[in-house]
Design a protein around this motif. Structure first.
Motif: not given
Length: 112
Positions: A36-37, A39-42, A75-78, A80-81
């Motif tokens: 997931a990290l 996919e979120a490009r972290l 959230s994972v996306e947040a 990572c941002r």
């Protein structure tokens, strides 16, 4: 030890030394979380010759920070941002400090 000796890479934070399973074990998380990290490009793991994901210590540091945020309800996306922005801020501060150190001393005017 010669320059191409693999033992020279042990202190390299960017050397992809950890398999996905080992990285997940170290972080106390699942391989799905690491995917997931990605996919979120972290983090973008390197691939071994066999195509397996390999992670560096620096990537594990970022993943550990993401896990902290996710465990707090982000959230994972947040998460990572947030981490990407923290990393950019840290780099900008480092550059600013370096530029300040290199800048000549300001001249003071002494008009009589």
């Amino acid at each position: 030890m010669t320059a191409d000796n693999p033992l020279n890479r042990l202190d390299d934070d960017d050397y992809p030394a950890y398999t996905m399973g080992r990285a997940a074990e170290i972080l106390g998380t699942s391989p799905a979380f690491l995917r997931a990290l990605g996919e979120a490009r972290l983090i973008t793991p390197l691939r071994s010759e066999g195509g397996h994901r390999r992670y560096s210590r620096y990537q594990l540091k970022l993943a550990a920070r993401a896990r902290e945020l996710v465990d707090q309800g982000t959230s994972v996306e947040a998460a990572c941002r947030i981490i990407i922005l923290e990393d950019q801020l840290e780099e900008a501060q480092r550059i600013n400090e370096e530029l300040r150190r290199r800048a000549p001393e300001p001249h003071t005017r002494t008009d009589a």
